[in-house]
Enzyme design. Structure first.
Site, PDB file in Angstrom:
ATOM      1  N   ASP A   1       0.938  -1.126  -0.024  1.00 27.46           N
ATOM      2  CA  ASP A   1       0.016   0.103   0.167  1.00 27.46           C
ATOM      3  C   ASP A   1       0.857   1.249  -0.088  1.00 27.46           C
ATOM      4  OD1 ASP A   1      -2.426  -1.286   0.161  1.00 27.46           O
ATOM      5  OD2 ASP A   1      -2.416  -1.525   2.337  1.00 27.46           O
TER       6      ASP A   1
ATOM      7  N   ASP B   1      -7.116  -1.344  -4.248  1.00 34.70           N
ATOM      8  CA  ASP B   1      -8.517  -0.876  -3.447  1.00 34.70           C
ATOM      9  C   ASP B   1      -9.313   0.069  -3.918  1.00 34.70           C
ATOM     10  OD1 ASP B   1      -7.235  -2.685  -1.481  1.00 34.70           O
ATOM     11  OD2 ASP B   1      -5.861  -1.050  -0.782  1.00 34.70           O
TER      12      ASP B   1
END
Length: 162
Positions: free
Chosen positions: A123, A141
């Site tokens: 991330d 995401d």
């Protein structure tokens, strides 16, 4: 009951899945290999956007962290989800639903690839404003949230609601 692996809109949704997967993996590789995070692990781009170096061993937002050894469980769940969404995609007859499912498939596979390759999901996007920070996320995401949002829109206001 006959098992159906492809319907008229399967290719359309599949293109969304492929695009989401390619954009996700491309951005992750570009950030991992092209950004110098220095000692802080953070590069400030704007007053509200940072690129950070973060590995997520949990589900969403780091919940239920399984550690590096649990990658197979969470990665396997994402692959199972992608397969279930593919069977759903094979039966749809609306473009919006096909696009949404494609985004869900591409996002799930993008994060599953990270789990297999690295044991965790990379991330790197950190949004913040006025001292409040949102969870660090990646473009898989974004695809998943967009897919869910499109399915919700379709169910309340689109053709599915009719």
């Amino acid at each position: 009951m006959k098992l159906r692996l492809a319907g008229p809109l399967t290719l359309y949704g599949g293109l969304f899945a492929l695009a989401a997967l390619a954009i996700d993996q491309g951005t992750k590789l570009a950030v991992l290999n092209g950004v110098d995070f220095g000692e802080t692990g953070k590069v400030t781009l704007t007053p509200f956007l940072d690129i950070v170096y973060a590995w997520n061993t949990g589900i969403s937002y780091g919940l239920f962290a399984q550690g590096v050894d649990g990658w197979w469980l969470l990665g396997g769940l994402k692959i199972v989800a992608a397969v279930v969404f593919w069977f759903w995609l094979a039966r749809v007859d609306r473009r919006l639903e096909a696009a949404a499912l494609g985004l869900l498939i591409g996002g799930a596979l993008g994060n599953a690839i990270d789990r297999v390759a690295y044991g965790a999901v990379f991330d790197f996007v950190s949004l913040h404003a006025f001292g409040y920070y949102w969870y660090v996320f990646n473009l898989s995401d974004v695809a998943i949230v967009a897919g869910v949002g499109l399915l919700l829109y379709d169910s309340f206001f689109g053709d599915a609601a009719k």
